[in-house]
Design a protein around this motif. Structure first.
Motif, PDB file in Angstrom:
ATOM      1  N   HIS A 272       0.829  -1.207   0.000  1.00  0.00           N
ATOM      2  CA  HIS A 272       0.000   0.000   0.000  1.00  0.00           C
ATOM      3  C   HIS A 272       0.863   1.256   0.000  1.00  0.00           C
ATOM      4  CE1 HIS A 272      -3.166   2.853   1.267  1.00  0.00           C
ATOM      5  NE2 HIS A 272      -3.995   1.984   0.714  1.00  0.00           N
ATOM      6  N   LEU A 273       1.970   1.244   0.748  1.00  0.00           N
ATOM      7  CA  LEU A 273       2.876   2.395   0.762  1.00  0.00           C
ATOM      8  C   LEU A 273       3.508   2.598  -0.608  1.00  0.00           C
ATOM      9  CD1 LEU A 273       4.549   4.622   2.142  1.00  0.00           C
ATOM     10  CD2 LEU A 273       6.156   2.837   2.853  1.00  0.00           C
ATOM     11  N   PHE A 274       3.953   1.510  -1.234  1.00  0.00           N
ATOM     12  CA  PHE A 274       4.571   1.628  -2.543  1.00  0.00           C
ATOM     13  C   PHE A 274       3.574   2.131  -3.583  1.00  0.00           C
ATOM     14  CE2 PHE A 274       7.950  -1.819  -1.566  1.00  0.00           C
ATOM     15  CZ  PHE A 274       8.600  -0.917  -0.741  1.00  0.00           C
ATOM     16  N   ALA A 275       2.325   1.726  -3.463  1.00  0.00           N
ATOM     17  CA  ALA A 275       1.305   2.199  -4.397  1.00  0.00           C
ATOM     18  C   ALA A 275       1.129   3.711  -4.298  1.00  0.00           C
ATOM     19  CB  ALA A 275      -0.014   1.481  -4.130  1.00  0.00           C
ATOM     20  N   ARG A 276       1.133   4.237  -3.104  1.00  0.00           N
ATOM     21  CA  ARG A 276       0.975   5.679  -2.940  1.00  0.00           C
ATOM     22  C   ARG A 276       2.214   6.438  -3.421  1.00  0.00           C
ATOM     23  NH1 ARG A 276      -1.551   7.717   2.552  1.00  0.00           N
ATOM     24  NH2 ARG A 276      -1.619   9.549   1.180  1.00  0.00           N
ATOM     25  N   LEU A 277       3.397   5.827  -3.280  1.00  0.00           N
ATOM     26  CA  LEU A 277       4.599   6.452  -3.823  1.00  0.00           C
ATOM     27  C   LEU A 277       4.534   6.506  -5.347  1.00  0.00           C
ATOM     28  CD1 LEU A 277       7.416   4.903  -1.575  1.00  0.00           C
ATOM     29  CD2 LEU A 277       6.413   7.177  -1.421  1.00  0.00           C
ATOM     30  N   CYS A 278       4.042   5.444  -5.960  1.00  0.00           N
ATOM     31  CA  CYS A 278       3.893   5.439  -7.419  1.00  0.00           C
ATOM     32  C   CYS A 278       2.881   6.483  -7.870  1.00  0.00           C
ATOM     33  CB  CYS A 278       3.468   4.054  -7.893  1.00  0.00           C
ATOM     34  SG  CYS A 278       4.732   2.777  -7.684  1.00  0.00           S
ATOM     35  N   LEU A 279       1.823   6.669  -7.096  1.00  0.00           N
ATOM     36  CA  LEU A 279       0.849   7.700  -7.443  1.00  0.00           C
ATOM     37  C   LEU A 279       1.459   9.097  -7.314  1.00  0.00           C
ATOM     38  CD1 LEU A 279      -2.381   6.262  -5.774  1.00  0.00           C
ATOM     39  CD2 LEU A 279      -1.841   6.381  -8.219  1.00  0.00           C
ATOM     40  N   ALA A 280       2.342   9.295  -6.338  1.00  0.00           N
ATOM     41  CA  ALA A 280       3.044  10.581  -6.229  1.00  0.00           C
ATOM     42  C   ALA A 280       3.940  10.814  -7.446  1.00  0.00           C
ATOM     43  CB  ALA A 280       3.866  10.619  -4.948  1.00  0.00           C
ATOM     44  N   ALA A 281       4.617   9.745  -7.908  1.00  0.00           N
ATOM     45  CA  ALA A 281       5.440   9.871  -9.115  1.00  0.00           C
ATOM     46  C   ALA A 281       4.572  10.202 -10.324  1.00  0.00           C
ATOM     47  CB  ALA A 281       6.218   8.581  -9.350  1.00  0.00           C
ATOM     48  N   ALA A 282       3.373   9.608 -10.397  1.00  0.00           N
ATOM     49  CA  ALA A 282       2.463   9.914 -11.496  1.00  0.00           C
ATOM     50  C   ALA A 282       2.028  11.373 -11.462  1.00  0.00           C
ATOM     51  CB  ALA A 282       1.249   8.991 -11.438  1.00  0.00           C
ATOM     52  N   GLU A 283       1.818  11.919 -10.268  1.00  0.00           N
ATOM     53  CA  GLU A 283       1.444  13.325 -10.159  1.00  0.00           C
ATOM     54  C   GLU A 283       2.586  14.233 -10.613  1.00  0.00           C
ATOM     55  OE1 GLU A 283       0.334  13.795  -6.116  1.00  0.00           O
ATOM     56  OE2 GLU A 283      -1.474  12.557  -6.278  1.00  0.00           O
ATOM     57  N   HIS A 284       3.814  13.898 -10.255  1.00  0.00           N
ATOM     58  CA  HIS A 284       4.958  14.692 -10.726  1.00  0.00           C
ATOM     59  C   HIS A 284       5.084  14.613 -12.248  1.00  0.00           C
ATOM     60  CE1 HIS A 284       6.169  15.626  -6.713  1.00  0.00           C
ATOM     61  NE2 HIS A 284       6.482  14.377  -6.394  1.00  0.00           N
ATOM     62  N   ALA A 285       4.886  13.423 -12.808  1.00  0.00           N
ATOM     63  CA  ALA A 285       4.962  13.273 -14.263  1.00  0.00           C
ATOM     64  C   ALA A 285       3.855  14.061 -14.956  1.00  0.00           C
ATOM     65  CB  ALA A 285       4.888  11.799 -14.640  1.00  0.00           C
ATOM     66  N   ALA A 286       2.665  14.083 -14.366  1.00  0.00           N
ATOM     67  CA  ALA A 286       1.570  14.860 -14.945  1.00  0.00           C
ATOM     68  C   ALA A 286       1.887  16.349 -14.906  1.00  0.00           C
ATOM     69  CB  ALA A 286       0.277  14.572 -14.194  1.00  0.00           C
ATOM     70  N   ARG A 287       2.498  16.818 -13.818  1.00  0.00           N
ATOM     71  CA  ARG A 287       2.882  18.228 -13.741  1.00  0.00           C
ATOM     72  C   ARG A 287       3.969  18.551 -14.765  1.00  0.00           C
ATOM     73  NH1 ARG A 287       3.789  18.197  -8.845  1.00  0.00           N
ATOM     74  NH2 ARG A 287       6.062  18.295  -8.728  1.00  0.00           N
ATOM     75  N   ALA A 288       4.888  17.618 -14.965  1.00  0.00           N
ATOM     76  CA  ALA A 288       5.923  17.829 -15.976  1.00  0.00           C
ATOM     77  C   ALA A 288       5.324  17.881 -17.380  1.00  0.00           C
ATOM     78  CB  ALA A 288       6.974  16.725 -15.889  1.00  0.00           C
ATOM     79  N   THR A 289       4.343  17.022 -17.632  1.00  0.00           N
ATOM     80  CA  THR A 289       3.694  17.020 -18.948  1.00  0.00           C
ATOM     81  C   THR A 289       2.959  18.326 -19.187  1.00  0.00           C
ATOM     82  OG1 THR A 289       3.418  14.626 -18.756  1.00  0.00           O
ATOM     83  CG2 THR A 289       2.118  15.752 -20.444  1.00  0.00           C
ATOM     84  N   GLY A 290       2.263  18.831 -18.176  1.00  0.00           N
ATOM     85  CA  GLY A 290       1.538  20.083 -18.326  1.00  0.00           C
ATOM     86  C   GLY A 290       2.448  21.269 -18.578  1.00  0.00           C
ATOM     87  N   GLY A 291       3.707  21.211 -18.101  1.00  0.00           N
ATOM     88  CA  GLY A 291       4.612  22.331 -18.297  1.00  0.00           C
ATOM     89  C   GLY A 291       5.166  22.447 -19.704  1.00  0.00           C
ATOM     90  N   VAL A 292       5.214  21.337 -20.451  1.00  0.00           N
ATOM     91  CA  VAL A 292       5.822  21.368 -21.785  1.00  0.00           C
ATOM     92  C   VAL A 292       4.835  21.052 -22.898  1.00  0.00           C
ATOM     93  CG1 VAL A 292       8.092  20.762 -20.894  1.00  0.00           C
ATOM     94  CG2 VAL A 292       6.537  18.948 -21.625  1.00  0.00           C
ATOM     95  N   SER A 293       3.649  20.552 -22.559  1.00  0.00           N
ATOM     96  CA  SER A 293       2.705  20.166 -23.615  1.00  0.00           C
ATOM     97  C   SER A 293       2.236  21.358 -24.431  1.00  0.00           C
ATOM     98  CB  SER A 293       1.497  19.441 -22.997  1.00  0.00           C
ATOM     99  OG  SER A 293       0.850  20.287 -22.051  1.00  0.00           O
ATOM    100  N   SER A 294       2.159  22.525 -23.792  1.00  0.00           N
ATOM    101  CA  SER A 294       1.708  23.723 -24.511  1.00  0.00           C
ATOM    102  C   SER A 294       2.853  24.506 -25.143  1.00  0.00           C
ATOM    103  CB  SER A 294       0.942  24.644 -23.554  1.00  0.00           C
ATOM    104  OG  SER A 294       1.770  25.034 -22.469  1.00  0.00           O
ATOM    105  N   SER A 295       4.098  24.078 -24.924  1.00  0.00           N
ATOM    106  CA  SER A 295       5.252  24.786 -25.490  1.00  0.00           C
ATOM    107  C   SER A 295       5.447  24.375 -26.939  1.00  0.00           C
ATOM    108  CB  SER A 295       6.517  24.483 -24.674  1.00  0.00           C
ATOM    109  OG  SER A 295       6.358  24.882 -23.330  1.00  0.00           O
ATOM    110  N   VAL A 296       5.564  25.342 -27.805  1.00  0.00           N
ATOM    111  CA  VAL A 296       5.761  25.080 -29.222  1.00  0.00           C
ATOM    112  C   VAL A 296       7.241  24.801 -29.469  1.00  0.00           C
ATOM    113  CG1 VAL A 296       5.533  25.998 -31.555  1.00  0.00           C
ATOM    114  CG2 VAL A 296       3.830  26.584 -29.802  1.00  0.00           C
ATOM    115  N   GLY A 297       7.530  23.668 -30.075  1.00  0.00           N
ATOM    116  CA  GLY A 297       8.900  23.324 -30.419  1.00  0.00           C
ATOM    117  C   GLY A 297       9.504  22.238 -29.568  1.00  0.00           C
ATOM    118  N   ILE A 298       8.931  21.920 -28.422  1.00  0.00           N
ATOM    119  CA  ILE A 298       9.463  20.851 -27.586  1.00  0.00           C
ATOM    120  C   ILE A 298       9.284  19.517 -28.309  1.00  0.00           C
ATOM    121  CG2 ILE A 298       9.169  19.603 -25.411  1.00  0.00           C
ATOM    122  CD1 ILE A 298      10.583  22.190 -25.035  1.00  0.00           C
TER     123      ILE A 298
END
Length: 511
Positions: A272-298
């Motif tokens: 259960h602890l590892f599952a929540r850590l993986c969900l935290a990693a997914a949230e960081h990845a989603a934030r990273a995607t949102g920062g570059v998805s709208s950038s033209v040229g990436i």
């Protein structure tokens, strides 16, 4: 994982051709010397074979760390952020051959921008140093140097993890070696996250944030890179105690013979602890995607990697929820979580198909055979990449997680069909019940690289006039790709150079 970055390269340039420092006359010339070392190190690293680049990363990191204090001191002096250092731009002289005023500029080759033509490198970005651009030029130079340092830290993490994924030969990676490799990789990734956050903060406070020459050094992209490094470091905290990827890699290794005398060790995990850590990693990845998805040229490949990392992290969380359910005797619920994990990855579970019947069974068998053949081809291709150390892990661990899920699905399906038959719930209700993520790492703020007081005081001494030769060698006129060949050709035709078979120190005896 981590992402296979390519280190940037830069053109030759001497800061003394565009700036002057009346308070510390030796600062710009010393900074130009260290910049020449950085440029040469990055260029040599790019030309090395892939198997030799890992050993050269420490030299890249040290050269950038030596250059940054001088560069930031000059940038702060130009922008008025330093109390003692004062740097002013110089007006470039007009060219005799051209009526227009010569434009002095820096050049960096970005690494996260799509090339104009397939198979070609992305074009270099020019950073003008004249007029109103002079103030933001050194800040942009610092952003490129800091991002290069962050990429180098990430590549060091890849080099530390590479032995854990080799399956084409027997690599002696035991428990202690595995722990040491993951610990070192985590340290490098957290250092990369700290560098990227510092670079984003630095660019936001400078005029360079208004019109960045490329979206790669814009604050949103730099913060996305920091979030990516933090997501990968969080997943490494799970990998340290996750036995299933190692068991699958051992099963795929044809040269491994440990299975003959020792069964795979599958200790109980804190699912259960590892599952929540993986969900935290997914949230960081989603934030990273949102920062570059709208950038033209990436690069679209980089954006896809971030999306795959998010889906892979959520699939890992589903797998640990399945392990937690299996430990509680709920095999049917565990299989439901496995199906949810396959749904997150965008792939159907093995054996999944339509309604019953002979024709449906034949189609199901053909589909399973097709998926198996395709998976084997992808596995062999990925194994060759890992062995060569080139571009492996570009799928964000998606194939590796698919192998683990297939192993658990086959094991629990057989157990559920023969021993305790339980109803398998639908995946959608299970996905809606997932909790929020839990953080394990904290990114420490990076201390700004600063020159020591004694070193800065020594910069008040005027430079030696004999050092002007270094400025001529690092002049803008020499291109980064041809200057070495040009210098070597000049030396080969110099009367004082040693010929073939000559002993060192006796060139005059052969002419």
């Amino acid at each position: 994982m981590p992402y296979p970055f390519v280190l940037p390269t830069t053109s030759a340039f001497a800061l003394t051709t565009a700036f002057t420092c009346p308070t510390h006359p030796s600062l710009l010339r010393t900074a130009s010397t260290y910049r020449g070392v950085v440029r040469d190190t990055l260029k040599r690293h790019k030309r090395m074979p892939p198997e030799s680049q890992s050993a050269n990363l420490a030299l890249v990191v040290s050269s950038l760390q030596d250059y940054l204090p001088y560069l930031l001191a000059a940038a702060d002096g130009l922008a008025g952020r330093h109390k003692e250092v004062r740097v002013t731009p110089t007006v470039p002289k007009s060219s005799k051959d051209d009526k227009k005023e010569s434009t002095v500029h820096l050049e960096w080759r970005p690494v996260l921008v799509d090339a104009r033509l397939p198979g070609k490198e992305s074009p270099r970005v020019r950073i003008p140093l004249t007029g109103s651009h002079s103030t933001a030029a050194l800040d942009t130079e610092a952003a490129f140097a800091l991002s290069a340092l962050g990429h180098a830290y990430t590549l060091q993490a890849r080099a530390a993890l590479q032995p854990l994924y080799v399956v084409t030969s027997v690599v002696p990676v035991g428990g202690q070696q595995r722990l040491a490799a993951i610990t070192a990789a985590t340290k490098h990734l957290l250092a990369a996250a700290s560098v990227f956050l510092f670079a984003a903060t630095f660019v936001e406070a400078s005029p360079a944030s208004a019109t960045p020459p490329t979206p790669e050094v814009a604050p949103p992209a730099l913060r996305s890179l920091a979030a990516l490094a933090l997501a990968e470091a969080t997943l490494l905290a799970v990998l340290k105690d996750d036995p299933y990827p190692a068991v699958v890699a051992q099963d795929r290794n044809e040269n491994d013979r440990e299975w003959m005398y020792k069964a795979p060790d599958l200790p109980k995990v804190r699912a259960h602890l590892f599952a929540r850590l993986c969900l935290a990693a997914a949230e960081h990845a989603a934030r990273a995607t949102g920062g570059v998805s709208s950038s033209v040229g990436i690069s679209r490949g980089f954006v896809k990697y971030l999306q795959d990392l998010r889906h892979t992290s959520r699939a890992k969380a589903c797998r640990f929820f399945a392990i937690d359910a299996d430990l509680g005797g709920q095999t049917g619920t565990a299989l439901g979580w496995i199906q949810a994990a396959f749904q997150e990855l965008g792939e159907g579970a093995p054996g999944s198909g339509g309604p019953g019947g002979s024709s449906s069974t034949e189609k199901k068998n053909l589909l399973d055979r097709f998926r198996k053949d395709r998976a084997e081809k992808r596995e062999k291709k990925e194994d060759r990449r890992i062995e060569r150390g080139t571009n492996w892990g570009a799928d964000a661990g998606r194939y590796e997680e698919t192998r683990v899920l297939a192993m658990l699905d086959a094991k629990w399906t057989k157990q559920n069909d023969t021993m305790n038959t339980q109803l398998i719930p639908q995946a959608a209700p299970l996905l809606s019940q997932m909790p929020s993520g839990r953080e394990i790492h904290t990114v420490r703020p990076m201390d700004a690289p600063q020159l020591d007081a004694s070193v800065l005081e020594a910069m008040r001494v005027p430079p030696d006039p004999l050092d002007a030769l270094a400025d001529e060698v690092n002049d803008v006129g020499l291109s980064s790709s041809d200057d070495e060949d040009r210098i070597s050709n000049q030396r080969s035709h110099t009367p004082g150079s040693s010929g073939i078979g000559a002993y060192p120190g006796t060139p005059s005896s052969y002419y």
